[in-house]
Design an enzyme around this catalytic site. Structure first.
Site, PDB file in Angstrom:
ATOM      1  N   TRP A 120       0.836  -1.213   0.000  1.00 40.39           N
ATOM      2  CA  TRP A 120       0.000   0.000   0.000  1.00 40.39           C
ATOM      3  C   TRP A 120       0.863   1.252   0.000  1.00 40.39           C
ATOM      4  CZ3 TRP A 120      -4.303  -1.424  -1.777  1.00 40.39           C
ATOM      5  CH2 TRP A 120      -4.896  -2.629  -1.384  1.00 40.39           C
ATOM      6  N   ASP A 136      -1.505   6.804   6.152  1.00 41.52           N
ATOM      7  CA  ASP A 136      -2.542   5.833   5.789  1.00 41.52           C
ATOM      8  C   ASP A 136      -2.711   4.922   7.005  1.00 41.52           C
ATOM      9  OD1 ASP A 136      -4.070   3.721   4.870  1.00 41.52           O
ATOM     10  OD2 ASP A 136      -2.743   3.190   3.207  1.00 41.52           O
ATOM     11  N   LYS A 150     -11.518  -2.300   7.392  1.00 42.92           N
ATOM     12  CA  LYS A 150     -10.645  -3.103   8.250  1.00 42.92           C
ATOM     13  C   LYS A 150     -11.072  -3.006   9.717  1.00 42.92           C
ATOM     14  CE  LYS A 150      -8.363  -3.558   4.415  1.00 42.92           C
ATOM     15  NZ  LYS A 150      -7.405  -2.614   3.910  1.00 42.92           N
TER      16      LYS A 150
HETATM   17  C1  LIG Z   1      -6.883  -2.168   2.455  1.00 43.95           C
HETATM   18  C2  LIG Z   1      -5.876  -1.072   2.453  1.00 43.95           C
HETATM   19  C3  LIG Z   1      -5.853  -0.059   1.475  1.00 43.95           C
HETATM   20  C4  LIG Z   1      -6.759  -0.055   0.273  1.00 43.95           C
HETATM   21  O1  LIG Z   1      -8.051   0.238   0.580  1.00 43.95           O
HETATM   22  P1  LIG Z   1      -9.172   0.360  -0.553  1.00 43.95           P
HETATM   23  O2  LIG Z   1     -10.344   0.802   0.231  1.00 43.95           O
HETATM   24  O3  LIG Z   1      -9.307  -0.979  -1.184  1.00 43.95           O
HETATM   25  O4  LIG Z   1      -8.715   1.378  -1.534  1.00 43.95           O
HETATM   26  C5  LIG Z   1      -4.918   0.948   1.602  1.00 43.95           C
HETATM   27  N1  LIG Z   1      -4.048   0.971   2.631  1.00 43.95           N
HETATM   28  C6  LIG Z   1      -4.037   0.010   3.579  1.00 43.95           C
HETATM   29  C7  LIG Z   1      -3.054   0.100   4.691  1.00 43.95           C
HETATM   30  C8  LIG Z   1      -4.952  -1.025   3.513  1.00 43.95           C
HETATM   31  O5  LIG Z   1      -4.936  -1.986   4.476  1.00 43.95           O
END
Ligand SMILES: *Cc1c(COP(=O)(O)O)cnc(C)c1O
Length: 355
Positions: free
Chosen positions: A99, A166, A190
């Site tokens: 990511w 993020d 998540k």
């Molecule tokens: C799952 C995830 C993403 C991507 O999320 P989307 O909603 O599919 O765009 C980005 N960063 C992290 C750390 C993730 O776990």
């Protein structure tokens, strides 16, 4: 048989969240209509957004001068919204996984990206520690929890630049010092809600500093000024998010969750380290409390498929590791009960005895 949900995302939600959301699908707030079919401009739904925003602020101790917005497009859209709104010439990124890499690739479309450190050479099994953030970088971006590789930065770094993170897979899992950040973003699927909504916590005075024109939908200001109602927001995920936030508050807030998360993670790591069949893949000091990655020990490699099938037969769902790591990954998000961790440990011990 009871199912234990270890999926990495979308992932386990509390029973409180699922029951209340299901009830609102049948009758939302006494309106006699389903939450699926009402206008987002109705006062009952505006109240949902207001309460969700207020609870995010309360649970995370968001100081004055910050706004909370609910956006579409997933965390992946943030990879491009971040540089669109914050990158004029140069930004610094820490490359700790898939990511983080996707995020920095988007930034490269907008300006110079200094990758201050990377653990790519070791398949992202650790978090680089000694790096220098150039003074002329406009911001430093990092991913606090690397969902795929099972590493986590459980602290808020001290930097001289703006700080952007993020936190998709560990927001609400530990207290955060929001005042250090200019922007935190997190996809909901998540630790909060079904897929479809992304939370952004934005420092207001960090905006409006780039000279480029920003398309309306990609400008954080649009969503702040319109209180997440510039366009139709993801109504159902926001409703579910509110239920989860209420549940977090009932449990006692983020510090209580952080303790529970540490306890669950240590239980499972202790078993991985003790059990002769398994070993962890992430550097011990960087181990995530949210995504616990492990593989069969070298001399037991050929048992991998058998353990996967055995665990599944015992109700363990979603423990297959991401294809880039292999082996197993147990995600132990906020809503996962300790009993599920214990059930997985029991399965690991039973399998060990049989071999
Ligand atoms: C799952 C995830 C993403 C991507 O999320 P989307 O909603 O599919 O765009 C980005 N960063 C992290 C750390 C993730 O776990």
């Amino acid at each position: 048989m009871k199912k234990h949900n270890f999926f990495a995302g979308p992932s386990i939600l509390s029973e409180y969240t699922i029951k209340n959301t299901a009830a609102a699908v049948l009758d939302f707030a006494g309106t006699g209509l389903s939450i699926l079919e009402i206008s987002h401009r109705e006062k009952e739904f505006i109240a949902v957004v207001d309460e969700a925003r207020a609870l995010v602020k309360e649970l995370l101790n968001v100081p004055a001068g910050y706004d909370v917005v609910f956006l579409g497009g997933g965390a992946s859209l943030q990879f491009c919204m971040v540089p669109f709104n914050f990158l004029e010439k140069k930004a610094a990124y820490l490359q700790t996984g898939t990511w983080a890499t996707k995020a920095l690739k988007e930034a490269q479309l907008f300006g110079e990206v200094d990758i201050v450190a990377s653990s790519k050479d070791a398949n992202y099994s650790y978090i680089p520690k000694d790096y220098v953030i150039p003074e002329d970088a406009e911001y430093f971006h990092f991913c606090s929890n690397n969902t795929i590789f099972g590493t986590q930065m459980r602290f808020d770094p001290d930097v001289k630049t703006r700080l952007i993170a993020d936190m998709s897979s560990d927001i609400f899992s530990r207290p955060i010092d929001i005042s250090k950040y200019d922007l935190i973003y997190a996809g909901a699927q998540k630790n909060l809600a079904p897929a479809g909504v992304t939370i952004a916590i934005v420092r207001e005075d960090a905006l409006g500093r780039v000279t480029r024109k920003i398309p309306t939908m990609l400008n954080y200001k649009t969503h702040i000024e319109n209180e997440s109602m510039f366009n139709t927001p993801p109504v159902l995920p926001i409703y579910a998010a509110l239920q989860t936030l209420k549940w977090y508050k009932q449990l006692g807030g983020i510090e209580v969750l952080a303790k529970m998360n540490e306890e669950k993670a240590m239980m499972l790591y202790n078993e991985i380290d003790r059990n002769k069949l398994f070993k962890g893949t992430a550097a011990v000091e960087d181990r995530s409390y949210m995504n616990i990655c492990f593989v069969m020990n070298d001399e037991y490699k050929e048992l991998e498929a058998e353990f996967a099938a055995f665990a599944k037969s015992k109700g363990m769902l979603g423990i297959k590791g991401h294809r880039s790591v292999g082996g197993f990954r147990a995600s132990t998000y906020n809503a996962l009960p300790k009993e599920s961790v214990q059930a997985l440990i029991d399965v690991m011990q039973e399998f060990e005895k049989a071999h």
